[in-house]
Design a protein around this motif. Sequence first.
Motif, short mmCIF file in Angstrom:
data_model
loop_
_atom_site.label_atom_id
_atom_site.label_comp_id
_atom_site.label_asym_id
_atom_site.label_seq_id
_atom_site.Cartn_x
_atom_site.Cartn_y
_atom_site.Cartn_z
N SER A 30 0.82 -1.21 0.00
CA SER A 30 0.00 0.00 0.00
C SER A 30 0.86 1.26 0.00
O SER A 30 0.54 2.24 -0.69
N LEU A 31 1.94 1.26 0.75
CA LEU A 31 2.85 2.40 0.74
C LEU A 31 3.36 2.67 -0.68
O LEU A 31 3.46 3.82 -1.11
N GLY A 32 3.68 1.60 -1.39
CA GLY A 32 4.16 1.76 -2.76
C GLY A 32 3.09 2.29 -3.69
O GLY A 32 3.38 3.07 -4.61
N GLU A 33 1.84 1.90 -3.48
CA GLU A 33 0.74 2.34 -4.33
C GLU A 33 0.42 3.82 -4.12
O GLU A 33 0.07 4.53 -5.06
N LEU A 34 0.52 4.29 -2.87
CA LEU A 34 -0.06 5.57 -2.50
C LEU A 34 0.96 6.68 -2.26
O LEU A 34 0.73 7.59 -1.49
N GLY A 35 2.10 6.59 -2.94
CA GLY A 35 3.04 7.70 -2.95
C GLY A 35 4.18 7.62 -1.96
O GLY A 35 4.91 8.60 -1.79
N PHE A 36 4.37 6.47 -1.31
CA PHE A 36 5.43 6.35 -0.32
C PHE A 36 6.34 5.15 -0.60
O PHE A 36 6.74 4.43 0.32
N LYS A 37 6.69 4.95 -1.86
CA LYS A 37 7.55 3.81 -2.17
C LYS A 37 8.94 3.98 -1.54
O LYS A 37 9.64 2.99 -1.32
N HIS A 38 9.33 5.23 -1.23
CA HIS A 38 10.63 5.44 -0.58
C HIS A 38 10.61 4.98 0.88
O HIS A 38 11.67 4.91 1.51
N TYR A 39 9.43 4.65 1.42
CA TYR A 39 9.34 4.09 2.76
C TYR A 39 9.57 2.58 2.77
O TYR A 39 9.81 1.99 3.83
N GLN A 40 9.49 1.94 1.61
CA GLN A 40 9.54 0.47 1.57
C GLN A 40 10.91 -0.08 1.95
O GLN A 40 11.02 -0.94 2.83
N ALA A 41 11.95 0.38 1.28
CA ALA A 41 13.29 -0.18 1.50
C ALA A 41 13.77 -0.03 2.94
O ALA A 41 14.34 -0.98 3.50
N PRO A 42 13.58 1.14 3.60
CA PRO A 42 14.03 1.23 4.99
C PRO A 42 13.36 0.22 5.92
O PRO A 42 14.02 -0.32 6.82
N LEU A 43 12.07 -0.05 5.71
CA LEU A 43 11.39 -1.02 6.56
C LEU A 43 11.89 -2.44 6.28
O LEU A 43 12.12 -3.22 7.21
N VAL A 44 12.08 -2.77 5.01
CA VAL A 44 12.59 -4.10 4.67
C VAL A 44 14.01 -4.27 5.21
O VAL A 44 14.36 -5.32 5.76
N LYS A 45 14.84 -3.23 5.08
CA LYS A 45 16.21 -3.31 5.62
C LYS A 45 16.18 -3.53 7.13
O LYS A 45 16.98 -4.31 7.68
N PHE A 46 15.25 -2.88 7.81
CA PHE A 46 15.10 -3.07 9.25
C PHE A 46 14.81 -4.54 9.57
O PHE A 46 15.44 -5.12 10.47
N PHE A 47 13.89 -5.15 8.85
CA PHE A 47 13.54 -6.54 9.12
C PHE A 47 14.69 -7.48 8.73
O PHE A 47 14.90 -8.51 9.39
N LEU A 48 15.44 -7.16 7.70
CA LEU A 48 16.61 -7.97 7.36
C LEU A 48 17.64 -7.93 8.48
O LEU A 48 18.22 -8.95 8.85
N GLU A 49 17.88 -6.75 9.02
CA GLU A 49 18.84 -6.62 10.12
C GLU A 49 18.38 -7.39 11.35
O GLU A 49 19.18 -8.08 12.00
N GLU A 50 17.10 -7.27 11.68
CA GLU A 50 16.60 -7.95 12.87
C GLU A 50 16.64 -9.47 12.72
O GLU A 50 16.96 -10.19 13.67
N THR A 51 16.31 -9.97 11.54
CA THR A 51 16.24 -11.42 11.35
C THR A 51 17.60 -12.04 11.04
O THR A 51 17.92 -13.12 11.55
N LEU A 52 18.42 -11.37 10.25
CA LEU A 52 19.69 -11.96 9.81
C LEU A 52 20.87 -11.58 10.68
O LEU A 52 21.78 -12.39 10.87
N ILE A 53 20.89 -10.36 11.20
CA ILE A 53 22.02 -9.90 12.01
C ILE A 53 21.79 -10.17 13.49
O ILE A 53 22.64 -10.74 14.18
N HIS A 54 20.61 -9.78 13.99
CA HIS A 54 20.33 -9.89 15.42
C HIS A 54 19.61 -11.18 15.80
O HIS A 54 19.37 -11.42 16.99
N ASP A 55 19.25 -11.98 14.81
CA ASP A 55 18.62 -13.28 15.04
C ASP A 55 17.31 -13.16 15.82
O ASP A 55 16.98 -14.01 16.64
N ASN A 56 16.57 -12.10 15.58
CA ASN A 56 15.24 -11.92 16.16
C ASN A 56 14.18 -12.33 15.14
O ASN A 56 14.47 -12.55 13.98
N LEU A 57 12.94 -12.42 15.60
CA LEU A 57 11.78 -12.61 14.73
C LEU A 57 11.94 -13.81 13.79
O LEU A 57 11.77 -13.71 12.58
N LYS A 58 12.23 -14.95 14.37
CA LYS A 58 12.46 -16.16 13.57
C LYS A 58 11.24 -16.53 12.73
O LYS A 58 11.39 -17.07 11.63
N ASN A 59 10.05 -16.24 13.23
CA ASN A 59 8.84 -16.60 12.50
C ASN A 59 8.43 -15.54 11.47
O ASN A 59 7.40 -15.69 10.80
#
Length: 340
Positions: A212-241
């Motif tokens: 929805s962010l990408g559809e409604l004018g905020f596609k620049h918000y997408q990558a920072p959120l995905v990068k956050f989840f990559l760091e939490e799951t791959l670097i900090h080993d959080n959020l396994k599910n």
Amino acid sequence: METTPFNRWSEYDEEDDLVCEYDSTWEETACDSGGKNSWWNTGYRGRRNLRAAKDMQTYRHSYPEKYQSCSWDHLTDLDEEEQMVNLRFYRNEIPSSPDDMKITEFHKHWKGDYERLEYVHSYIQWLFPLQEAGMNYRAKELTKKEIEKFCKDEEAKKRLVESYELMLDFYGIRLVDKSTGRVERSEKWEERFDNLNRNTHNNLRITRILKSLGELGFKHYQAPLVKFFLEETLIHDNLKNVKQSVMDYFLFAVLDKDERRKLIEYAFRHYEPKCGMSEGPRPDVGADEDQRPEGAVEDTASGNGAGNVSSNPDDMKASDDAMICKDQEMETDEGSEMEY
């Protein structure tokens, strides 16, 4: 050998053009030119998860088949405005259904009400509308003309950001910079991460939010959120599910192709184990080569470092699998995330 997003699809049919048909991330090199520097030619030989790939490509290409025969020519401007239910909701003109809540009331009364945000399932389609149906049949799908008008309506966009911040808070995240979309952990991140990890239907919600962010004018918000989840799951080993959804869906929701490539490369660098492949250089063979048992292969799939040798047929197969999965893009068959 552990199943990972890099090696799950080990079967490959060279005549199956669907292998790269559903992802344009590398199309200039992998699917078009076949250049020697492409990921395709550096070892990728994995069959794609076609369900996830097709879902995300359909989104990234703005649902091309859906509107081939759709015409608004018979509608007046007033009729069009009446049809734009999502825009009218964000203009605070109409309430959501069935919750009967206008957007300003929702922001005022639902923020921080974590129990209600967790267990009520009818609001997310109103907060983050898409051009595809969700599980709330009373919510309406976005139309292309509605998207155009929404992106020009500063008040509606301001309220969308407020909805985004409300949901980020629910997940233990806060928006640090509204201009760039940079996010970080909130003060209650541990409690909220625990909830997110236990209630995996939120993975579907996050996929919807990203789209929805990408559809409604905020596609620049997408990558920072995905990068956050990559760091939490791959670097900090959080959020396994959440990790699998990050790899299958979140990554491929990013509309900016350059940003998507950077994120995929980042994920490949930090995902462990990389199909059990050794990071080190191949050893010099020289005189030692003559001492290897007949039929032995270098055990690059064991994860014990370069130079290990095995004559076990299973180890030989694991080594082949390791070569198959090198540079494979990360999508697995966990089912479509379109329920929300």
